[in-house]
Design an enzyme around this catalytic site. Structure first.
Site, mmCIF file in Angstrom:
data_model
loop_
_atom_site.group_PDB
_atom_site.id
_atom_site.type_symbol
_atom_site.label_atom_id
_atom_site.label_comp_id
_atom_site.label_asym_id
_atom_site.label_seq_id
_atom_site.Cartn_x
_atom_site.Cartn_y
_atom_site.Cartn_z
ATOM 1 N N GLY A 46 -26.386 -3.628 -4.092
ATOM 2 C CA GLY A 46 -25.347 -4.528 -3.594
ATOM 3 C C GLY A 46 -25.839 -5.746 -2.834
ATOM 4 O O GLY A 46 -25.198 -6.783 -2.830
ATOM 5 N N GLU A 101 -27.130 -5.628 4.182
ATOM 6 C CA GLU A 101 -26.131 -4.824 3.467
ATOM 7 C C GLU A 101 -25.057 -5.712 2.858
ATOM 8 O O GLU A 101 -24.764 -6.790 3.366
ATOM 9 C CB GLU A 101 -25.444 -3.869 4.458
ATOM 10 C CG GLU A 101 -25.810 -2.418 4.320
ATOM 11 C CD GLU A 101 -25.319 -1.740 3.035
ATOM 12 O OE1 GLU A 101 -25.233 -2.373 1.967
ATOM 13 O OE2 GLU A 101 -25.022 -0.544 3.125
ATOM 14 N N GLU A 105 -18.778 0.393 5.375
ATOM 15 C CA GLU A 105 -17.469 1.037 5.314
ATOM 16 C C GLU A 105 -17.455 2.187 6.323
ATOM 17 O O GLU A 105 -17.168 1.974 7.499
ATOM 18 C CB GLU A 105 -17.208 1.494 3.882
ATOM 19 C CG GLU A 105 -15.750 1.802 3.613
ATOM 20 C CD GLU A 105 -15.495 2.182 2.175
ATOM 21 O OE1 GLU A 105 -14.440 1.814 1.663
ATOM 22 O OE2 GLU A 105 -16.336 2.875 1.557
ATOM 23 N N LYS A 133 -15.680 -3.409 6.888
ATOM 24 C CA LYS A 133 -14.348 -2.771 6.851
ATOM 25 C C LYS A 133 -14.274 -1.802 8.014
ATOM 26 O O LYS A 133 -14.426 -0.592 7.832
ATOM 27 C CB LYS A 133 -14.201 -1.955 5.555
ATOM 28 C CG LYS A 133 -13.859 -2.708 4.304
ATOM 29 C CD LYS A 133 -13.585 -1.654 3.227
ATOM 30 C CE LYS A 133 -13.636 -2.216 1.850
ATOM 31 N NZ LYS A 133 -13.594 -1.131 0.829
ATOM 32 N N VAL A 155 -13.253 -4.098 -3.023
ATOM 33 C CA VAL A 155 -13.578 -5.444 -3.519
ATOM 34 C C VAL A 155 -14.772 -5.401 -4.480
ATOM 35 O O VAL A 155 -15.588 -4.488 -4.430
ATOM 36 C CB VAL A 155 -13.888 -6.413 -2.351
ATOM 37 C CG1 VAL A 155 -12.652 -6.671 -1.527
ATOM 38 C CG2 VAL A 155 -15.019 -5.883 -1.468
ATOM 39 N N ARG A 167 -20.819 -7.291 -10.607
ATOM 40 C CA ARG A 167 -21.771 -7.730 -9.574
ATOM 41 C C ARG A 167 -22.103 -9.213 -9.713
ATOM 42 O O ARG A 167 -22.391 -9.878 -8.730
ATOM 43 C CB ARG A 167 -23.090 -6.941 -9.703
ATOM 44 C CG ARG A 167 -22.992 -5.470 -9.348
ATOM 45 C CD ARG A 167 -24.402 -4.898 -9.221
ATOM 46 N NE ARG A 167 -24.443 -3.448 -9.320
ATOM 47 C CZ ARG A 167 -24.270 -2.610 -8.293
ATOM 48 N NH1 ARG A 167 -24.023 -3.082 -7.096
ATOM 49 N NH2 ARG A 167 -24.340 -1.304 -8.469
#
Ligand code: 5GP
Ligand code: MG
Ligand code: MG
Length: 183
Positions: A46, A101, A105, A133, A155, A167
């Protein structure tokens, strides 16, 4: 309209806003790490787009490393154990670490990584995340550098995937309901 845009319901963070975030955070990191022994550790997959764009704005000496870990989520809470799919290529003992990152979450993944890097004798550990988040947090933690705080919605784009897709979008958005129904 691009092909992938057709699957997106709404934009959450635009391409222009991402650029602005990278510049602002990059300048803060430059100031904070001027006299430090910095290693930036990107968490794959990510982090890939954010890491590249952010570090172009960090004007100080640094090394780039990547890790890929998955945390074992128990039925009720995390065991704190991580499975390391890709490890660092060097020792981090005595180094100032900045973990890069895509999104924080529950905090489970990061918590496990911080434990591991502390055990390996890092001098300092901070987190930079593009998205946060906070409403989903299970383990209390506040990243030092946060791009944007977003509501509790799933998302995609700019490194973030749905079933390994999306991605490669240059912005972050919400998927249309029909996309989830298809798979
Ligand atoms: P946690 O903080 O719960 O341990 O996990 C964070 C990881 O879950 C992120 O690094 C990311 O891979 C994934 N994740 C969390 N929220 C989202 C989201 O809204 N979209 C996508 N694509 N991945 C997410
Ligand atoms: Mg991640
Ligand atoms: Mg994912």
């Amino acid at each position: 309209m691009k092909n992938l845009d057709q699957d997106i319901k709404s934009v959450v963070v635009s391409k222009e806003r991402i650029e602005e975030i990278c510049q602002t955070l990059g300048e803060r990191i430059t100031k904070d790490y001027r006299d430090k022994d910095l290693i930036c550790i990107g968490l794959l997959k990510g982090c890939s787009f954010f890491m590249t764009d952010l570090l172009k704005y960090v004007d100080t000496h640094l090394e780039i490393e990547y890790m890929d870990v998955s945390s074992y989520h128990g039925s009720t809470e995390s065991t704190g154990e991580v499975k390391i799919n890709l490890d660092l290529s060097r020792s981090i003992e005595g180094k100032d670490l900045l973990i890069v990152e895509d999104i924080v979450e529950t905090g489970t993944t990061l918590n496990s990584i911080i434990d591991l890097l502390t055990y390996r004798k890092a001098k300092s550990i901070e987190i930079v995340t593009l998205l946060d988040k906070p409403n989903r947090r299970k383990i209390p933690m506040t990243p030092k550098y946060i791009g944007e705080t977003i509501p509790d919605e799933f998302v995609v784009g700019y490194g973030l995937d749905y079933n390994e897709n999306y991605r490669n979008m240059d912005y972050i958005g919400l998927l249309k309901e029909e996309v989830y129904k298809k798979s």
